[in-house]
Design a protein around this motif. Structure first.
Motif, PDB file in Angstrom:
ATOM      1  N   HIS A 100       0.928  -1.231   0.082  1.00 18.08           N
ATOM      2  CA  HIS A 100       0.046   0.060  -0.112  1.00 18.08           C
ATOM      3  C   HIS A 100       0.870   1.255  -0.034  1.00 18.08           C
ATOM      4  N   HIS A 101       1.055   1.882  -1.135  1.00 16.16           N
ATOM      5  CA  HIS A 101       1.860   2.975  -1.247  1.00 16.16           C
ATOM      6  C   HIS A 101       1.276   4.192  -0.496  1.00 16.16           C
ATOM      7  N   LEU A 102       2.265   4.736   0.475  1.00 20.28           N
ATOM      8  CA  LEU A 102       1.635   5.983   1.350  1.00 20.28           C
ATOM      9  C   LEU A 102       2.154   7.304   0.788  1.00 20.28           C
ATOM     10  N   GLY A 103       2.860   7.448  -0.305  1.00 19.91           N
ATOM     11  CA  GLY A 103       2.917   8.750  -0.669  1.00 19.91           C
ATOM     12  C   GLY A 103       2.542   9.061  -1.994  1.00 19.91           C
ATOM     13  N   HIS A 104       1.269   8.308  -2.403  1.00 22.27           N
ATOM     14  CA  HIS A 104       0.558   8.794  -3.527  1.00 22.27           C
ATOM     15  C   HIS A 104       0.315  10.372  -3.671  1.00 22.27           C
ATOM     16  N   GLY A 105       0.878  10.826  -4.882  1.00 18.33           N
ATOM     17  CA  GLY A 105       0.457  12.107  -4.916  1.00 18.33           C
ATOM     18  C   GLY A 105       1.683  13.144  -4.892  1.00 18.33           C
ATOM     19  N   LYS A 106       2.488  12.899  -3.896  1.00 13.96           N
ATOM     20  CA  LYS A 106       3.621  13.611  -3.381  1.00 13.96           C
ATOM     21  C   LYS A 106       4.728  13.591  -4.566  1.00 13.96           C
ATOM     22  N   ALA A 107       4.850  14.782  -5.607  1.00 13.26           N
ATOM     23  CA  ALA A 107       5.585  14.413  -6.705  1.00 13.26           C
ATOM     24  C   ALA A 107       7.206  14.923  -6.623  1.00 13.26           C
ATOM     25  N   ASP A 108       7.224  15.560  -5.579  1.00 11.87           N
ATOM     26  CA  ASP A 108       8.677  15.758  -5.261  1.00 11.87           C
ATOM     27  C   ASP A 108       9.176  14.876  -4.170  1.00 11.87           C
ATOM     28  N   ARG A 109       8.789  13.925  -3.919  1.00 13.35           N
ATOM     29  CA  ARG A 109       9.305  13.127  -2.837  1.00 13.35           C
ATOM     30  C   ARG A 109      10.613  12.355  -3.049  1.00 13.35           C
ATOM     31  N   HIS A 110      11.613  12.064  -2.000  1.00 14.31           N
ATOM     32  CA  HIS A 110      12.681  11.511  -2.447  1.00 14.31           C
ATOM     33  C   HIS A 110      12.685  10.062  -1.553  1.00 14.31           C
ATOM     34  N   GLU A 112      10.376   6.377  -0.687  1.00  7.77           N
ATOM     35  CA  GLU A 112       8.980   5.696  -0.981  1.00  7.77           C
ATOM     36  C   GLU A 112       8.403   5.162   0.146  1.00  7.77           C
ATOM     37  N   PRO A 113       7.182   5.641   0.707  1.00  5.26           N
ATOM     38  CA  PRO A 113       6.812   4.909   1.966  1.00  5.26           C
ATOM     39  C   PRO A 113       5.698   3.942   1.743  1.00  5.26           C
ATOM     40  N   PHE A 114       5.643   2.989   2.413  1.00  7.17           N
ATOM     41  CA  PHE A 114       4.821   1.671   2.050  1.00  7.17           C
ATOM     42  C   PHE A 114       4.207   1.028   3.463  1.00  7.17           C
ATOM     43  N   PHE A 115       3.000   0.552   3.438  1.00  4.19           N
ATOM     44  CA  PHE A 115       2.604  -0.274   4.593  1.00  4.19           C
ATOM     45  C   PHE A 115       2.412  -1.577   3.646  1.00  4.19           C
ATOM     46  N   ILE A 116       3.087  -2.594   4.256  1.00  2.39           N
ATOM     47  CA  ILE A 116       2.851  -4.003   3.447  1.00  2.39           C
ATOM     48  C   ILE A 116       2.671  -5.063   4.402  1.00  2.39           C
ATOM     49  N   ARG A 117       1.741  -5.737   3.669  1.00  2.69           N
ATOM     50  CA  ARG A 117       1.254  -6.914   4.643  1.00  2.69           C
ATOM     51  C   ARG A 117       2.254  -7.996   3.870  1.00  2.69           C
ATOM     52  N   LEU A 118       2.678  -8.897   4.538  1.00  4.36           N
ATOM     53  CA  LEU A 118       3.658 -10.084   3.999  1.00  4.36           C
ATOM     54  C   LEU A 118       2.955 -11.188   4.657  1.00  4.36           C
ATOM     55  N   ASP A 119       2.746 -12.255   3.779  1.00  4.79           N
ATOM     56  CA  ASP A 119       2.079 -13.671   3.843  1.00  4.79           C
ATOM     57  C   ASP A 119       3.020 -14.754   3.589  1.00  4.79           C
ATOM     58  N   PRO A 120       2.938 -15.849   4.314  1.00  6.76           N
ATOM     59  CA  PRO A 120       3.877 -16.871   4.359  1.00  6.76           C
ATOM     60  C   PRO A 120       4.119 -17.310   2.977  1.00  6.76           C
ATOM     61  N   GLU A 121       5.198 -17.576   2.550  1.00  5.28           N
ATOM     62  CA  GLU A 121       5.776 -17.917   1.390  1.00  5.28           C
ATOM     63  C   GLU A 121       6.235 -19.595   1.137  1.00  5.28           C
ATOM     64  N   ASP A 122       5.921 -20.122  -0.048  1.00 11.54           N
ATOM     65  CA  ASP A 122       6.289 -21.400  -0.525  1.00 11.54           C
ATOM     66  C   ASP A 122       7.565 -21.319  -1.178  1.00 11.54           C
ATOM     67  N   ILE A 180       4.107  -4.553   8.178  1.00 13.65           N
ATOM     68  CA  ILE A 180       5.378  -3.678   8.278  1.00 13.65           C
ATOM     69  C   ILE A 180       5.076  -2.191   7.531  1.00 13.65           C
ATOM     70  N   TYR A 181       5.853  -1.419   8.216  1.00  7.96           N
ATOM     71  CA  TYR A 181       6.275  -0.114   7.463  1.00  7.96           C
ATOM     72  C   TYR A 181       7.433  -0.062   6.871  1.00  7.96           C
ATOM     73  N   ALA A 182       7.571   0.167   5.510  1.00  5.25           N
ATOM     74  CA  ALA A 182       8.856   0.303   4.871  1.00  5.25           C
ATOM     75  C   ALA A 182       9.039   1.702   4.278  1.00  5.25           C
ATOM     76  N   VAL A 183      10.154   2.019   4.498  1.00  3.71           N
ATOM     77  CA  VAL A 183      10.695   3.491   3.580  1.00  3.71           C
ATOM     78  C   VAL A 183      11.782   3.198   2.612  1.00  3.71           C
ATOM     79  N   ILE A 184      11.624   3.178   1.572  1.00  8.19           N
ATOM     80  CA  ILE A 184      12.804   2.941   0.766  1.00  8.19           C
ATOM     81  C   ILE A 184      13.262   4.339  -0.101  1.00  8.19           C
ATOM     82  N   HIS A 185      14.657   4.447   0.136  1.00  6.42           N
ATOM     83  CA  HIS A 185      15.137   5.587  -0.769  1.00  6.42           C
ATOM     84  C   HIS A 185      16.059   5.099  -1.550  1.00  6.42           C
ATOM     85  N   VAL A 186      15.895   5.532  -3.059  1.00  6.89           N
ATOM     86  CA  VAL A 186      16.687   5.113  -4.130  1.00  6.89           C
ATOM     87  C   VAL A 186      17.224   6.562  -4.669  1.00  6.89           C
ATOM     88  N   PRO A 187      18.269   6.856  -4.638  1.00  5.37           N
ATOM     89  CA  PRO A 187      19.064   7.907  -5.479  1.00  5.37           C
ATOM     90  C   PRO A 187      18.933   7.937  -6.864  1.00  5.37           C
TER      91      PRO A 187
END
Length: 188
Positions: A100-110, A112-122, A180-187
């Protein structure tokens, strides 16, 4: 946002840069068939491949996920985070993450904030890497961070901050979902 819209935006940016799918694959290290499947909406792009695509196309990650521009402050209410506004990515044979992207619409952001649901993996998850840094706070459940050769298990309230160029994977621990809440910074 549905994966068809994301794929269409990736294709639009690729075409603006006058790149073929094969040229974009060479720049990103991604399989050309995977890029085609993303562009057609047949594959759900995870964050790692989208970061690589954004870097190769000279744009920010949010370019692929934003629907509209908004004024500051950018506020996302928990009640409006629905699966309709999430990017879903496959892991193994089942759905592994819902973003779930939490920065929708903020064009000048540096960031990328997300709320993420992690499910068990195979099976054993694949590690990914990309330029930048990630900061993650565990909200609920147990989360396993595979970072290079290391494995760390985190619980609610724990956090992790790491250089994402090191091959890594964040997933649910055990057989229960985690959030989780995750914030990703990509230069760029």
């Amino acid at each position: 946002m549905e994966r068809g819209k994301i794929g269409a935006r990736i294709k639009t940016w690729r075409e603006r840069k006058n790149l073929t799918v094969e040229q974009l694959a060479e720049k990103t290290g991604l399989d050309p068939k995977f890029i085609e499947a993303m562009e057609e909406g047949a594959a759900a792009p995870a964050l790692g491949p989208m970061v690589k695509l954004a870097r190769a196309l000279g744009t920010r990650l949010g370019t692929f996920t934003d629907d509209e521009l908004s004024d500051d402050p950018c506020i996302t209410r928990a009640a409006t985070r629905t699966p309709d506004s999430a990017v879903q990515a496959s892991g193994g044979k089942n759905l592994a993450m819902t973003y779930h992207h939490l920065g929708h619409g903020k064009a000048d952001r540096h960031m990328e904030p997300f709320f993420i649901r992690l499910d068990p993996e195979d099976g054993e998850p694949a590690l990914s890497s990309h330029e930048g840094e990630e900061f993650v706070v565990v909200v609920s459940g147990q989360v396993v961070l595979r970072y290079g050769q290391e494995v760390h298990t985190l619980s609610a309230g724990d956090s992790m901050y790491y250089n994402s160029v090191v091959p890594h994977h964040v997933g649910a621990g055990g057989n229960q979902a985690a959030e989780i809440y995750a914030v990703i910074h990509v230069p760029f």
